[in-house]
Design a protein around this motif. Structure first.
Motif, PDB file in Angstrom:
ATOM      1  N   GLY A   1      -1.749  -2.607   7.250  1.00  0.00           N
ATOM      2  CA  GLY A   1      -0.754  -1.824   6.536  1.00  0.00           C
ATOM      3  C   GLY A   1      -0.744  -0.362   6.902  1.00  0.00           C
ATOM      4  N   SER A   2      -1.730   0.083   7.666  1.00  0.00           N
ATOM      5  CA  SER A   2      -1.801   1.485   8.067  1.00  0.00           C
ATOM      6  C   SER A   2      -1.346   1.629   9.514  1.00  0.00           C
ATOM      7  CB  SER A   2      -3.236   2.013   7.933  1.00  0.00           C
ATOM      8  OG  SER A   2      -3.665   1.992   6.595  1.00  0.00           O
ATOM      9  N   GLU A   3      -0.863   2.821   9.844  1.00  0.00           N
ATOM     10  CA  GLU A   3      -0.562   3.181  11.223  1.00  0.00           C
ATOM     11  C   GLU A   3      -1.218   4.508  11.520  1.00  0.00           C
ATOM     12  OE1 GLU A   3       3.698   1.226  12.601  1.00  0.00           O
ATOM     13  OE2 GLU A   3       3.532   3.367  12.241  1.00  0.00           O
ATOM     14  N   PHE A   4      -1.669   4.662  12.760  1.00  0.00           N
ATOM     15  CA  PHE A   4      -2.335   5.892  13.177  1.00  0.00           C
ATOM     16  C   PHE A   4      -1.763   6.312  14.525  1.00  0.00           C
ATOM     17  CE2 PHE A   4      -5.213   2.959  11.027  1.00  0.00           C
ATOM     18  CZ  PHE A   4      -5.571   3.691   9.902  1.00  0.00           C
ATOM     19  N   PRO A   5      -1.713   7.603  14.806  1.00  0.00           N
ATOM     20  CA  PRO A   5      -1.247   8.014  16.138  1.00  0.00           C
ATOM     21  C   PRO A   5      -2.081   7.386  17.255  1.00  0.00           C
ATOM     22  CG  PRO A   5      -1.294   9.903  14.663  1.00  0.00           C
ATOM     23  CD  PRO A   5      -1.950   8.770  13.929  1.00  0.00           C
ATOM     24  N   VAL A   6      -3.409   7.396  17.080  1.00  0.00           N
ATOM     25  CA  VAL A   6      -4.318   6.903  18.121  1.00  0.00           C
ATOM     26  C   VAL A   6      -5.341   5.964  17.500  1.00  0.00           C
ATOM     27  CG1 VAL A   6      -5.958   7.545  19.926  1.00  0.00           C
ATOM     28  CG2 VAL A   6      -4.088   9.102  19.343  1.00  0.00           C
ATOM     29  N   VAL A   7      -5.608   4.861  18.184  1.00  0.00           N
ATOM     30  CA  VAL A   7      -6.609   3.897  17.733  1.00  0.00           C
ATOM     31  C   VAL A   7      -7.609   3.664  18.862  1.00  0.00           C
ATOM     32  CG1 VAL A   7      -6.958   1.430  17.298  1.00  0.00           C
ATOM     33  CG2 VAL A   7      -5.285   2.703  15.950  1.00  0.00           C
ATOM     34  N   VAL A   8      -8.898   3.709  18.527  1.00  0.00           N
ATOM     35  CA  VAL A   8      -9.978   3.399  19.470  1.00  0.00           C
ATOM     36  C   VAL A   8     -10.708   2.175  18.939  1.00  0.00           C
ATOM     37  CG1 VAL A   8     -12.122   4.212  20.519  1.00  0.00           C
ATOM     38  CG2 VAL A   8     -10.218   5.806  20.174  1.00  0.00           C
ATOM     39  N   ILE A   9     -10.841   1.124  19.758  1.00  0.00           N
ATOM     40  CA  ILE A   9     -11.417  -0.144  19.305  1.00  0.00           C
ATOM     41  C   ILE A   9     -12.571  -0.539  20.214  1.00  0.00           C
ATOM     42  CG2 ILE A   9     -10.958  -2.554  18.717  1.00  0.00           C
ATOM     43  CD1 ILE A   9      -7.982  -1.887  18.638  1.00  0.00           C
ATOM     44  N   PRO A  10     -13.814  -0.567  19.708  1.00  0.00           N
ATOM     45  CA  PRO A  10     -14.908  -1.156  20.487  1.00  0.00           C
ATOM     46  C   PRO A  10     -14.825  -2.685  20.423  1.00  0.00           C
ATOM     47  CG  PRO A  10     -15.733  -0.299  18.397  1.00  0.00           C
ATOM     48  CD  PRO A  10     -14.273   0.019  18.444  1.00  0.00           C
ATOM     49  N   VAL A  11     -14.899  -3.338  21.566  1.00  0.00           N
ATOM     50  CA  VAL A  11     -14.819  -4.805  21.636  1.00  0.00           C
ATOM     51  C   VAL A  11     -15.957  -5.282  22.524  1.00  0.00           C
ATOM     52  CG1 VAL A  11     -13.353  -6.798  22.081  1.00  0.00           C
ATOM     53  CG2 VAL A  11     -12.303  -4.614  21.498  1.00  0.00           C
TER      54      VAL A  11
ATOM     55  N   THR B   1       0.835  -1.204   0.000  1.00  0.00           N
ATOM     56  CA  THR B   1       0.000   0.000   0.000  1.00  0.00           C
ATOM     57  C   THR B   1       0.865   1.247   0.000  1.00  0.00           C
ATOM     58  OG1 THR B   1      -0.111   0.227   2.414  1.00  0.00           O
ATOM     59  CG2 THR B   1      -1.754  -1.217   1.355  1.00  0.00           C
ATOM     60  N   GLY B   2       0.254   2.368  -0.385  1.00  0.00           N
ATOM     61  CA  GLY B   2       0.970   3.628  -0.408  1.00  0.00           C
ATOM     62  C   GLY B   2       1.471   4.037   0.966  1.00  0.00           C
ATOM     63  N   ARG B   3       0.640   3.843   1.980  1.00  0.00           N
ATOM     64  CA  ARG B   3       1.042   4.242   3.333  1.00  0.00           C
ATOM     65  C   ARG B   3       2.198   3.386   3.838  1.00  0.00           C
ATOM     66  NH1 ARG B   3      -3.889   6.366   7.097  1.00  0.00           N
ATOM     67  NH2 ARG B   3      -4.674   7.936   5.653  1.00  0.00           N
ATOM     68  N   ALA B   4       2.123   2.082   3.566  1.00  0.00           N
ATOM     69  CA  ALA B   4       3.199   1.193   4.009  1.00  0.00           C
ATOM     70  C   ALA B   4       4.495   1.514   3.273  1.00  0.00           C
ATOM     71  CB  ALA B   4       2.797  -0.264   3.774  1.00  0.00           C
ATOM     72  N   ALA B   5       4.402   1.834   1.984  1.00  0.00           N
ATOM     73  CA  ALA B   5       5.596   2.193   1.222  1.00  0.00           C
ATOM     74  C   ALA B   5       6.198   3.496   1.739  1.00  0.00           C
ATOM     75  CB  ALA B   5       5.245   2.310  -0.264  1.00  0.00           C
ATOM     76  N   LYS B   6       5.348   4.457   2.056  1.00  0.00           N
ATOM     77  CA  LYS B   6       5.830   5.741   2.582  1.00  0.00           C
ATOM     78  C   LYS B   6       6.557   5.532   3.899  1.00  0.00           C
ATOM     79  CE  LYS B   6       4.143  10.366   3.853  1.00  0.00           C
ATOM     80  NZ  LYS B   6       2.912  11.208   3.996  1.00  0.00           N
ATOM     81  N   ARG B   7       5.999   4.691   4.756  1.00  0.00           N
ATOM     82  CA  ARG B   7       6.630   4.431   6.064  1.00  0.00           C
ATOM     83  C   ARG B   7       7.962   3.701   5.884  1.00  0.00           C
ATOM     84  NH1 ARG B   7       2.557   2.242   7.988  1.00  0.00           N
ATOM     85  NH2 ARG B   7       3.162   0.056   8.079  1.00  0.00           N
TER      86      ARG B   7
ATOM     87  N   THR C   1      -3.925  -7.359  15.538  1.00  0.00           N
ATOM     88  CA  THR C   1      -3.764  -6.475  14.387  1.00  0.00           C
ATOM     89  C   THR C   1      -4.281  -5.078  14.704  1.00  0.00           C
ATOM     90  OG1 THR C   1      -3.955  -8.337  12.843  1.00  0.00           O
ATOM     91  CG2 THR C   1      -4.355  -6.131  11.954  1.00  0.00           C
ATOM     92  N   GLY C   2      -5.445  -4.989  15.352  1.00  0.00           N
ATOM     93  CA  GLY C   2      -6.001  -3.684  15.695  1.00  0.00           C
ATOM     94  C   GLY C   2      -5.089  -2.894  16.615  1.00  0.00           C
ATOM     95  N   VAL C   3      -4.581  -3.540  17.657  1.00  0.00           N
ATOM     96  CA  VAL C   3      -3.713  -2.862  18.621  1.00  0.00           C
ATOM     97  C   VAL C   3      -2.426  -2.377  17.951  1.00  0.00           C
ATOM     98  CG1 VAL C   3      -2.242  -3.285  20.646  1.00  0.00           C
ATOM     99  CG2 VAL C   3      -4.636  -3.995  20.666  1.00  0.00           C
ATOM    100  N   THR C   4      -1.865  -3.182  17.063  1.00  0.00           N
ATOM    101  CA  THR C   4      -0.585  -2.819  16.444  1.00  0.00           C
ATOM    102  C   THR C   4      -0.735  -1.776  15.344  1.00  0.00           C
ATOM    103  OG1 THR C   4      -0.759  -4.761  14.971  1.00  0.00           O
ATOM    104  CG2 THR C   4       0.541  -4.998  16.996  1.00  0.00           C
ATOM    105  N   ARG C   5      -1.953  -1.297  15.084  1.00  0.00           N
ATOM    106  CA  ARG C   5      -2.120  -0.173  14.139  1.00  0.00           C
ATOM    107  C   ARG C   5      -1.782   1.160  14.800  1.00  0.00           C
ATOM    108  NH1 ARG C   5      -0.691  -2.216  10.595  1.00  0.00           N
ATOM    109  NH2 ARG C   5      -0.252  -3.822  12.111  1.00  0.00           N
ATOM    110  N   ALA C   6      -1.677   1.187  16.123  1.00  0.00           N
ATOM    111  CA  ALA C   6      -1.467   2.444  16.850  1.00  0.00           C
ATOM    112  C   ALA C   6       0.017   2.682  17.093  1.00  0.00           C
ATOM    113  CB  ALA C   6      -2.214   2.411  18.175  1.00  0.00           C
ATOM    114  N   ARG C   7       0.446   3.928  16.912  1.00  0.00           N
ATOM    115  CA  ARG C   7       1.824   4.313  17.219  1.00  0.00           C
ATOM    116  C   ARG C   7       1.968   4.839  18.647  1.00  0.00           C
ATOM    117  NH1 ARG C   7       1.683   6.913  12.142  1.00  0.00           N
ATOM    118  NH2 ARG C   7       1.520   8.947  13.164  1.00  0.00           N
TER     119      ARG C   7
END
Length: 761
Positions: A684-694, A404-410, A709-715
């Protein structure tokens, strides 16, 4: 005594506005002003193809809804062009005709009055007399009007089948003037040819046109569609038994009726059967020259759509062929004094690699094909940078890519080198017949190719990539095998590791600088089946309790829009991403998107809007692409932001990481809002903050690798909202959903191809 049905009544009025419209089935909630009245009434029913400003003659019954009050339940309707000046103004300004928005609609109607529609129909050149309408726009309006009338004919043909306006436009653009004859002749072609029209819609049209339930065309179309649903769910194939059972369920037919039509599809090569001795297709007999491994693969029958069969076999053949090739562009590393090399590295970057990391560096530079995997904080990036440093010291060349573009940029940011998407690296040219210019005839020129986020790469893309790998090059596949597999079909990274035929280094040690992050600590705890540490001193990992979907949705909204910005200073719109395990329900992606859009990007007279069915796209909205569109180089899961809405041209522009992509009105069903996205689509994406309803209501999706996977999307910050019991269900459920693939088998069963044989499929 049986109650007699209510007699049908007639309602005639002007369509004032569409409150809701389901793009799939045409179900509509509309406001209509009855003829001669000055108030609105609510009309509900299947009203595909209606437009604001049109005069409707509706047949149905008046009902009283317990929540919404008095409504007219429409069972049928006819459409008439508007006959009042205000009706014409609304009709033309509704977005129906390209080139006419609200402003130009007002100008034209003010100039021509009740003659407006006749002028557009018969004397469009007169539009140039209207102030602000030049020759170019007048010609555009005339062409758009003519096209709209042709689409209208298609709509009249299809409206009784519940086909929406946007799909009618797609049918017209696909088939042109031949649309009606083609649909009459073989309505099942719609499901094959047009994205957005599935088998069920095509089947509804076909059945009402007289196709029998047991018609061979219907059964074959159902079998193709059923096999496609398996690949949509990530499978490369379905077993014969799985496919027949699913097709019979879908078609409401017997398995026995489907068997001969499946054999017919095999004979026509529309599907490929492996392990089908004596079953019509006789795949092993017909293809024995190409299948060196057929005798040792599992004897269970496997039915493939051709692209997935050839891709799976192509990946296995190319990987083993590269391994077996005598040429090695990095042969110099076979004689390197590694202790000295790692000492030199330490002097260059002041980083001393751990023993496992050193093994990964040696592997990549001495093995032709290798795999590097590991969780967050284990040093995959450090290893990748070290490999590149040693390679450059020997004047070697490297190419970096990601899916993905975001993964390539990172990847580019962490290595300091240019990194491209796999499509860009392979020089994909949709205008030239959907070709990758880089292939076996024109391979990539590099000593080493590094692919990051390989867990996201599906079998089709991996096949295209490997075709372009020159036999002497090295290939390093980097990724986290514990994440969810690719959205597309296959389980490539896991299969490569499980095959046992490729060298693999798995990094497991969390380094000291990562130990301060509870995101990384908890990701590894989840991966080990341990509950995450929340709130107790965790500066970047929090949990808020909510036991039902409604309260979880309310709480998630408050956390995103108020609490996180107030406590940590993050921008709710730019920095915070909601990830949900499910699409439906109050805490699902759909409902959360509606509420988050209203809170973070509310209606504003300064922000133009593009309504599409029940959704409204507004300048500033976060959106996601739903399908691969190779023409415009935007792919399933790509996220962007709406930057412009042109009310005159009826187009919308989205910025995808710096690339501006335009959408016409009929293409808006390829977009959804992305204030909340599914965890699957966040890969493939990363975000500063992730909120996950479970929540326990999500139990069907609650798996360890999904939460991981959800948890590891957050930086920088993770917030879980929901029920601790649901978190426990996910943590303890390590059963990975199985995908039907045979890549691992093909790899360990592989034998060298005959001398002189060239694999080019």
């Amino acid at each position: 005594m049986e109650r007699k049905p209510e007699p049908l009544q007639t309602l005639v009025g002007v369509l004032e506005r569409l409150t809701f419209q389901n793009e799939e089935n045409g179900y509509t909630v509309a406001k209509v002003i009855p003829k001669g009245k000055n108030y609105e009434v609510t009309v509900v029913g299947t009203l595909a193809g209606v437009n604001v400003g049109e005069s409707l003659r509706l047949r149905g019954t008046w009902t009283t809804h317990p929540q919404y009050g008095r409504q007219f339940q429409a069972q049928s309707y006819t459409v008439q062009l508007p006959a009042t000046i205000e009706g014409i103004r609304k009709y033309l300004g509704s977005g129906l005709v390209k080139g006419i928005g609200p402003v130009n609609a007002g100008r034209i109607v003010d100039y021509f009055g009740l003659k407006t529609l006749d002028v557009i129909e018969q004397d469009a050149h007169l539009l140039r007399e209207v102030p602000g309408i030049g020759p170019k726009r007048a010609a555009l309006i005339a062409r758009a009007w003519e096209e709209q009338q042709q689409i209208k004919e298609i709509m009249l043909f299809l409206q009784s089948h519940g086909v929406s306006t946007s799909l009618a436009v797609k049918i017209y653009k696909q088939y042109g003037d031949e649309a009606i004859p083609i649909v009459r002749g073989d309505p099942y072609r719609l499901a094959k040819d047009i994205w957005g029209i599935g088998f069920k819609t095509a089947d509804k049209i076909a059945r009402q046109m007289g196709f029998a339930a047991d018609a061979p065309e219907r059964l074959r179309a159902g079998l193709r569609y059923a096999l496609g649903t398996f690949s949509d769910d990530g499978h490369c194939f379905a077993t014969r038994e799985q496919l027949l059972a699913e097709a019979a369920r879908l078609l409401e037919a017997t398995v026995e009726a489907c068997v001969p039509q499946l054999d017919a599809l095999i004979q026509m090569a529309e599907v490929i059967a492996e392990g089908e001795r004596g079953r019509g297709g006789e795949w092993e007999t017909q293809h024995s020259a190409l299948s060196t491994q057929s005798s040792v693969l599992s004897p269970q029958s496997s039915i493939y759509l051709p692209p997935f069969f050839y891709a799976e076999r192509g990946v296995a053949n190319k990987l083993r062929a590269v391994q077996a090739a005598g040429r090695d562009r990095l042969a110099v590393f076979q004689t390197v004094e590694w202790e000295a090399a790692f000492g030199w590295l330490a002097g260059q970057s002041d980083i001393r690699l751990a023993e496992q990391q050193q093994a990964a560096v040696r592997m990549a530079l001495t093995e032709k094909v290798s795999v590097l995997t590991g969780g967050p904080g284990t040093g995959k990036t450090t290893v990748t940078r070290s490999i590149i440093q040693l390679l450059q010291a020997k004047r070697g060349s490297v190419l970096l890519c990601a899916p993905t573009g975001r993964a390539a940029k990172r990847l580019g940011e962490t290595t300091g080198l240019e990194a491209k998407t796999i499509h860009r690296l392979l020089e994909f040219k949709p205008a030239e017949g959907f070709k990758f210019l880089r292939d076996q005839e024109n391979p990539l020129d590099a000593d080493l190719i590094i692919v990051d986020e390989t867990s996201m790469v599906d079998i089709l893309l991996m096949n295209h990539l490997l075709k372009a790998v020159e036999a002497g090059s090295h290939l390093l596949l980097v990724g986290d095998v514990d994440q969810l597999p690719s959205v597309g079909a296959g389980n490539v990274l896991r299969d490569l590791i499980d095959s046992g035929v490729l060298p693999v280094t798995r990094l497991e040690t969390i380094f000291r600088q990562a130990e301060d992050s509870y995101i990384i600590v908890n990701a590894h705890r989840i991966n080990r089946g341990e509950m995450p540490i929340v709130n107790r001193g965790a500066r970047d990992f929090f949990y808020f309790k909510a036991t039902d979907a409604e309260s979880a949705a309310d709480l998630a909204l408050d956390v995103v829009a108020r609490r996180i910005p107030e406590k940590f200073g993050y921008d709710a719109d730019r920095d915070v991403q909601v990830l949900s395990p499910m699409h439906r329900g109050a805490a699902g992606v759909g409902a959360l998107n509606q509420r988050l859009q209203a809170r973070l990007n509310p209606p504003d007279p300064r922000k133009p809007e593009a309504p599409h069915g029940s959704r409204v796209f507004r300048v500033g909205d976060r959106v996601m692409q739903l399908r691969n569109d190779y023409d415009r180089q935007v792919f399933n899961g790509d996220m962007g932001r709406v930057t412009a809405v042109d009310l005159e041209e009826h187009t919308l522009t989205v910025d995808f990481d710096g690339a501006a992509v335009g959408y016409e009105a009929a293409q808006l069903d390829e977009l959804v809002h992305a204030y909340a996205v599914s965890i699957h689509k966040s890969q493939g994406s990363e975000f500063p903050v992730v909120v996950i309803p479970v929540l326990t209501q999500h139990y069907m999706m609650l798996q360890r690798n999904l939460l991981y996977t959800g948890v590891t999307r957050a930086r920088e910050l993770v917030v879980l909202v929901g029920d601790m019991r649901a978190i426990a269900i996910a943590v303890h459920n390590d059963k990975i959903a199985q995908r039907n693939t045979r890549l691992a088998e093909r790899l360990w069963a592989w034998t060298p191809l005959p001398v002189g044989y060239s694999y080019k499929t």
